[in-house]
Design a protein around this motif. Sequence first.
Motif, PDB file in Angstrom:
ATOM      1  N   MET A   1      39.490  80.626  37.555  1.00 30.72           N
ATOM      2  CA  MET A   1      39.656  79.181  37.629  1.00 30.72           C
ATOM      3  C   MET A   1      38.960  78.642  38.867  1.00 30.72           C
ATOM      4  N   ASN A   2      38.434  77.449  38.755  1.00 29.22           N
ATOM      5  CA  ASN A   2      37.823  76.829  39.927  1.00 29.22           C
ATOM      6  C   ASN A   2      38.861  75.974  40.667  1.00 29.22           C
ATOM      7  N   HIS A   3      38.458  75.420  41.797  1.00 26.58           N
ATOM      8  CA  HIS A   3      39.386  74.638  42.613  1.00 26.58           C
ATOM      9  C   HIS A   3      39.987  73.465  41.851  1.00 26.58           C
ATOM     10  N   LEU A   4      39.168  72.757  41.086  1.00 28.61           N
ATOM     11  CA  LEU A   4      39.655  71.584  40.362  1.00 28.61           C
ATOM     12  C   LEU A   4      40.705  71.981  39.326  1.00 28.61           C
ATOM     13  N   GLU A   5      40.454  73.039  38.588  1.00 27.32           N
ATOM     14  CA  GLU A   5      41.425  73.491  37.589  1.00 27.32           C
ATOM     15  C   GLU A   5      42.724  73.945  38.249  1.00 27.32           C
ATOM     16  N   ASN A   6      42.619  74.662  39.361  1.00 29.47           N
ATOM     17  CA  ASN A   6      43.812  75.087  40.102  1.00 29.47           C
ATOM     18  C   ASN A   6      44.595  73.889  40.607  1.00 29.47           C
ATOM     19  N   PHE A   7      43.875  72.893  41.118  1.00 31.61           N
ATOM     20  CA  PHE A   7      44.506  71.673  41.625  1.00 31.61           C
ATOM     21  C   PHE A   7      45.281  70.980  40.509  1.00 31.61           C
ATOM     22  N   LYS A   8      44.655  70.802  39.350  1.00 27.40           N
ATOM     23  CA  LYS A   8      45.324  70.169  38.208  1.00 27.40           C
ATOM     24  C   LYS A   8      46.579  70.927  37.809  1.00 27.40           C
ATOM     25  N   MET A   9      46.486  72.246  37.757  1.00 25.02           N
ATOM     26  CA  MET A   9      47.621  73.062  37.372  1.00 25.02           C
ATOM     27  C   MET A   9      48.765  72.911  38.377  1.00 25.02           C
ATOM     28  N   LEU A  10      48.448  72.924  39.666  1.00 27.20           N
ATOM     29  CA  LEU A  10      49.478  72.866  40.700  1.00 27.20           C
ATOM     30  C   LEU A  10      50.180  71.515  40.775  1.00 27.20           C
ATOM     31  N   ILE A  11      49.452  70.432  40.527  1.00 26.88           N
ATOM     32  CA  ILE A  11      50.097  69.116  40.590  1.00 26.88           C
ATOM     33  C   ILE A  11      50.691  68.705  39.246  1.00 26.88           C
ATOM     34  N   GLY A  12      50.332  69.447  38.190  1.00 28.66           N
ATOM     35  CA  GLY A  12      50.890  69.144  36.875  1.00 28.66           C
ATOM     36  C   GLY A  12      50.380  67.849  36.274  1.00 28.66           C
ATOM     37  N   GLU A  13      49.211  67.400  36.675  1.00 30.66           N
ATOM     38  CA  GLU A  13      48.625  66.155  36.182  1.00 30.66           C
ATOM     39  C   GLU A  13      47.401  66.459  35.337  1.00 30.66           C
ATOM     40  N   LYS A  14      47.566  66.505  34.049  1.00 26.60           N
ATOM     41  CA  LYS A  14      46.443  66.781  33.151  1.00 26.60           C
ATOM     42  C   LYS A  14      45.629  65.524  32.873  1.00 26.60           C
ATOM     43  N   GLU A  15      46.242  64.362  33.059  1.00 24.00           N
ATOM     44  CA  GLU A  15      45.587  63.102  32.701  1.00 24.00           C
ATOM     45  C   GLU A  15      44.851  62.436  33.857  1.00 24.00           C
TER      46      GLU A  15
END
Length: 102
Positions: A1-15
């Motif tokens: 996973m790249n940083h952006l994907e990890n960030f999205k996963m950690l904050i729980g914001e897919k939108e």
Amino acid sequence: MNHLENFKMLIGEKEESDELLQYYLTDAESYILNYCDLLEVPSQLDTIMLNIAIFKYRLRGYEGVKRESMGAVSETLHESLPSFITEELDRYNINNRKVRFL
């Protein structure tokens, strides 16, 4: 996973927009580079970079608010990065390195 994907996963914001999230990642990277006086962020600080981005993302909309009360609920926000982040950054800050004499 790249940083952006990890960030999205950690904050729980897919939108949330990728541009906004990338801004927070870039801001965190700049913070590390400036704080540690580095030319690039070492891979060992990837987690810290994500933690800084998450911290700043979660403060969004609360800039400048130190304490807020609503009825019986009171909330105090951090004024600066948590100490676990700055302590880790201090390990990589080339200006803080001590010279040892033999």
